[in-house]
Enzyme design. Structure first.
Site, mmCIF file in Angstrom:
data_model
loop_
_atom_site.group_PDB
_atom_site.id
_atom_site.type_symbol
_atom_site.label_atom_id
_atom_site.label_comp_id
_atom_site.label_asym_id
_atom_site.label_seq_id
_atom_site.Cartn_x
_atom_site.Cartn_y
_atom_site.Cartn_z
ATOM 1 N N LYS A 162 0.831 -1.199 0.000
ATOM 2 C CA LYS A 162 0.000 0.000 0.000
ATOM 3 C C LYS A 162 0.872 1.260 0.000
ATOM 4 O O LYS A 162 2.037 1.231 0.397
ATOM 5 C CB LYS A 162 -0.929 0.006 1.219
ATOM 6 C CG LYS A 162 -0.230 0.108 2.561
ATOM 7 C CD LYS A 162 -1.243 0.130 3.689
ATOM 8 C CE LYS A 162 -0.532 0.300 5.031
ATOM 9 N NZ LYS A 162 -1.499 0.438 6.148
ATOM 10 N N TYR A 222 16.499 30.113 4.004
ATOM 11 C CA TYR A 222 15.409 30.924 4.534
ATOM 12 C C TYR A 222 15.630 31.276 6.002
ATOM 13 O O TYR A 222 15.939 30.407 6.819
ATOM 14 C CB TYR A 222 14.080 30.181 4.381
ATOM 15 C CG TYR A 222 13.573 30.149 2.951
ATOM 16 C CD1 TYR A 222 13.212 31.322 2.288
ATOM 17 C CD2 TYR A 222 13.448 28.943 2.276
ATOM 18 C CE1 TYR A 222 12.750 31.289 0.980
ATOM 19 C CE2 TYR A 222 12.978 28.898 0.967
ATOM 20 C CZ TYR A 222 12.634 30.076 0.323
ATOM 21 O OH TYR A 222 12.175 30.037 -0.973
#
Length: 338
Positions: free
Chosen positions: A33, A247
């Site tokens: 999955k 940043y």
């Protein structure tokens, strides 16, 4: 955009351990999955099938469509059938859901043995069989899920006992309705809580991928992670003493140092909480804040190993390896290595 490298030797090593534990390849169902926990569902499916695995587990019908040619049966945990397919079976998670399945569907009934997430109550077992028959469904399996198999507690024991009670009752009901049932309870951790596999199947996910972590008081099988994440160098510069990078400039160089930007960021699965704190397996520090598509490390390597064990990276951000793997960008290049 970086590369995921998969070790076929590690995958086969892990499957050898699982097959020995459960008594053969026929009892293994590989959990694929969510893109095989980020590894690449089709690639893992093909390799597992070549090893001799015949069962798989996914979450959605569209995931089953991708890998159906590799297995004799694919169990779909969280979806309803839109078509008939003789190799698909679908988990039923509640009494109310039974009437929503297409007549003729192959289904596997989930019993709530104590996790209290999905599944019918043990006392509703006979009613569930009656409704499945009336809805024209074909029940091929009875299943449940363990909630604490990786820790030393009494919970594994009483869930095992509850499931064994369900097996006894369901076996009788299966004979009554003419259904041949298979039974499966164990996830990766549960597979290693007993020396004998008493069910027809085990569902192995995180163990298959080599990142199972058991509590220290329990047996820890010697699995090997099969996935490593690599970044390609985009640019290199000398960061001068006192200069800050990225940043908000959260990293300031204490001395001149060489740093490089690599082509991976939080959009590709690098958790942003690792910013300015993570160190790679080779001892190379991440500098500053992770960007959407870039991260800076104190390195000038053309290709940089970011991690070769998702659990190691996960610890730097206070989560688990499952989450790191499942969040890896599906568009990242994936390739097999020896």
């Amino acid at each position: 955009m970086g590369t995921i490298k998969l070790s076929r030797k590690a995958l086969e090593h892990n499957l050898d351990i699982i097959a020995h534990q459960v008594g053969g390849k026929d009892k293994i169902a590989v959990v694929l999955k969510d893109n095989a926990y980020g590894h690449g569902a089709v690639m893992i499916a093909e390799a597992a099938a070549q090893y001799g695995v015949k069962q798989a587990v996914v979450r959605l019908e569209c995931e089953a469509d991708e890998i159906r040619d590799f297995f004799e049966n694919v169990l779909i945990l969280g979806d309803r059938p839109t078509k008939m397919n003789s190799t698909f079976s679908y988990a039923i998670n509640s009494l109310e859901a039974i009437e929503t399945f297409l007549a003729g569907s192959r289904v596997e009934l989930k019993i709530d043995t104590g996790m209290h997430r999905n599944g019918i109550a043990l006392g509703d077992l006979e009613e569930a069989f009656k409704r499945m028959k009336e809805a024209g469904l074909v029940c091929v399996g009875i299943m449940s899920h363990l909630r604490s198999a990786d820790t030393l507690s009494s919970e594994w024991f009483w869930q095992r006992k509850t499931f064994d009670t369900a097996k006894s009752k369901a076996s009788s009901l299966g004979k009554k309705y003419g259904w041949k049932l298979r039974f499966h309870l164990s996830n990766s951790a549960g597979t290693f809580r007993s020396s004998v596999c008493v069910d027809e199947m085990v569902r192995v996910g995180i163990a298959l991928y080599g990142c199972l972590e058991m509590e220290k008081t329990l047996m820890q099988p010697p699995f090997k992670p099969i996935l490593s994440l690599w970044g390609d160098r985009v640019a290199t510069r000398t960061l001068k003493k006192g200069e800050r990078i990225g940043y908000n400039g959260i990293y300031e160089a204490s001395a001149d140092e060489v740093v490089s930007t690599y082509d991976l960021g939080y959009a590709n699965g690098l958790d942003r909480l690792a910013s300015n704190r993570y160190v790679t397996p080779e001892g190379i520090a991440l500098r500053g804040r992770i960007s959407m598509d870039n991260a800076v490390f104190a390195s000038d390597k053309d290709e940089l190993l970011i991690f070769d064990d998702a659990n190691h990276y996960a610890r730097s951000v206070g989560t688990i390896g499952y989450e790191i793997l499942a969040c890896l960008d599906k568009d990242l290049k994936r390739e097999w290595i020896a």
